[in-house]
Design a protein around this motif. Structure first.
Motif, PDB file in Angstrom:
ATOM      1  N   THR A 109       0.829  -1.198   0.000  1.00 34.68           N
ATOM      2  CA  THR A 109       0.000   0.000   0.000  1.00 34.68           C
ATOM      3  C   THR A 109       0.869   1.256   0.000  1.00 34.68           C
ATOM      4  OG1 THR A 109      -1.678  -1.188   1.267  1.00 34.68           O
ATOM      5  CG2 THR A 109      -1.830   1.206   1.257  1.00 34.68           C
ATOM      6  N   ILE A 110       0.493   2.226  -0.808  1.00 29.17           N
ATOM      7  CA  ILE A 110       1.187   3.515  -0.886  1.00 29.17           C
ATOM      8  C   ILE A 110       0.328   4.563  -0.193  1.00 29.17           C
ATOM      9  CG2 ILE A 110       2.041   5.328  -2.423  1.00 29.17           C
ATOM     10  CD1 ILE A 110       3.653   2.746  -2.610  1.00 29.17           C
ATOM     11  N   ARG A 111       0.963   5.372   0.639  1.00 29.25           N
ATOM     12  CA  ARG A 111       0.272   6.466   1.310  1.00 29.25           C
ATOM     13  C   ARG A 111       1.107   7.726   1.190  1.00 29.25           C
ATOM     14  NH1 ARG A 111      -3.610   3.781   0.853  1.00 29.25           N
ATOM     15  NH2 ARG A 111      -4.826   2.815   2.487  1.00 29.25           N
ATOM     16  N   TYR A 112       0.419   8.850   1.091  1.00 26.59           N
ATOM     17  CA  TYR A 112       1.051  10.167   0.992  1.00 26.59           C
ATOM     18  C   TYR A 112       0.636  10.998   2.197  1.00 26.59           C
ATOM     19  CZ  TYR A 112       1.743   9.015  -3.936  1.00 26.59           C
ATOM     20  OH  TYR A 112       2.113   8.412  -5.107  1.00 26.59           O
ATOM     21  N   ARG A 113       1.581  11.726   2.765  1.00 19.52           N
ATOM     22  CA  ARG A 113       1.273  12.637   3.865  1.00 19.52           C
ATOM     23  C   ARG A 113       0.946  13.992   3.260  1.00 19.52           C
ATOM     24  NH1 ARG A 113       5.703  12.984   8.430  1.00 19.52           N
ATOM     25  NH2 ARG A 113       6.732  13.934   6.644  1.00 19.52           N
ATOM     26  N   TRP A 114      -0.126  14.613   3.706  1.00 19.67           N
ATOM     27  CA  TRP A 114      -0.571  15.877   3.122  1.00 19.67           C
ATOM     28  C   TRP A 114       0.517  16.940   3.188  1.00 19.67           C
ATOM     29  CZ3 TRP A 114      -3.432  17.185  -0.517  1.00 19.67           C
ATOM     30  CH2 TRP A 114      -3.819  18.499  -0.716  1.00 19.67           C
ATOM     31  N   SER A 115       1.297  16.984   4.249  1.00 19.44           N
ATOM     32  CA  SER A 115       2.374  17.977   4.349  1.00 19.44           C
ATOM     33  C   SER A 115       3.418  17.759   3.252  1.00 19.44           C
ATOM     34  CB  SER A 115       3.022  17.943   5.732  1.00 19.44           C
ATOM     35  OG  SER A 115       3.562  16.665   6.000  1.00 19.44           O
ATOM     36  N   ASP A 116       3.703  16.505   2.886  1.00 20.47           N
ATOM     37  CA  ASP A 116       4.649  16.217   1.801  1.00 20.47           C
ATOM     38  C   ASP A 116       4.086  16.659   0.454  1.00 20.47           C
ATOM     39  OD1 ASP A 116       6.551  15.116   3.509  1.00 20.47           O
ATOM     40  OD2 ASP A 116       5.749  13.085   3.297  1.00 20.47           O
TER      41      ASP A 116
END
Length: 60
Positions: free
Chosen positions: A41-48
Protein backbone atom coordinates in the motif's frame (compact mmCIF):
# COMPACT_ATOMS: atom_id res chain seq x y z
CA UNK A 1 -7.27 18.04 6.68
CA UNK A 2 -4.43 17.33 9.11
CA UNK A 3 -0.91 17.97 7.81
CA UNK A 4 0.20 14.53 9.05
CA UNK A 5 -2.78 12.62 7.70
CA UNK A 6 -1.88 9.78 5.34
CA UNK A 7 -3.90 9.55 2.13
CA UNK A 8 -4.23 6.92 -0.59
CA UNK A 9 -3.26 7.49 -4.22
CA UNK A 10 -6.87 7.83 -5.37
CA UNK A 11 -7.67 10.64 -2.92
CA UNK A 12 -4.41 12.49 -3.58
CA UNK A 13 -4.94 12.29 -7.34
CA UNK A 14 -8.47 13.64 -6.98
CA UNK A 15 -7.27 16.54 -4.82
CA UNK A 16 -4.52 17.38 -7.34
CA UNK A 17 -6.84 17.09 -10.33
CA UNK A 18 -4.84 14.32 -12.00
CA UNK A 19 -5.49 10.64 -12.59
CA UNK A 20 -4.23 8.01 -10.14
CA UNK A 21 -2.16 6.55 -12.99
CA UNK A 22 -0.41 9.91 -13.51
CA UNK A 23 0.47 10.01 -9.82
CA UNK A 24 1.80 6.44 -10.07
CA UNK A 25 3.91 7.46 -13.08
CA UNK A 26 5.32 10.41 -11.13
CA UNK A 27 6.22 8.03 -8.29
CA UNK A 28 7.95 5.57 -10.64
CA UNK A 29 9.91 8.36 -12.31
CA UNK A 30 10.90 9.87 -8.95
CA UNK A 31 9.30 13.25 -9.65
CA UNK A 32 6.22 13.03 -7.43
CA UNK A 33 5.66 13.86 -3.79
CA UNK A 34 7.30 11.77 -1.07
CA UNK A 35 5.34 8.68 -0.09
CA UNK A 36 5.36 5.81 2.39
CA UNK A 37 5.05 2.17 1.38
CA UNK A 38 3.22 0.01 3.90
CA UNK A 39 3.55 -3.46 2.46
CA UNK A 40 1.89 -3.16 -0.94
CA UNK A 41 0.00 0.00 0.00
CA UNK A 42 1.19 3.52 -0.89
CA UNK A 43 0.27 6.47 1.31
CA UNK A 44 1.05 10.17 0.99
CA UNK A 45 1.27 12.64 3.87
CA UNK A 46 -0.57 15.88 3.12
CA UNK A 47 2.37 17.98 4.35
CA UNK A 48 4.65 16.22 1.80
CA UNK A 49 2.15 16.92 -0.98
CA UNK A 50 2.06 20.62 -0.06
CA UNK A 51 5.88 20.80 -0.04
CA UNK A 52 6.00 19.12 -3.47
CA UNK A 53 3.46 21.58 -4.89
CA UNK A 54 5.43 24.54 -3.54
CA UNK A 55 8.70 23.14 -4.96
CA UNK A 56 7.08 22.69 -8.38
CA UNK A 57 5.96 26.31 -8.37
CA UNK A 58 9.41 27.62 -7.46
CA UNK A 59 11.14 25.60 -10.17
CA UNK A 60 8.91 27.00 -12.92
Amino acid sequence: MSENEYLCTKIVARRLGISPRTLENYRQRGIGPNYVRLGRTIRYRWSDIREWIEACGKAA
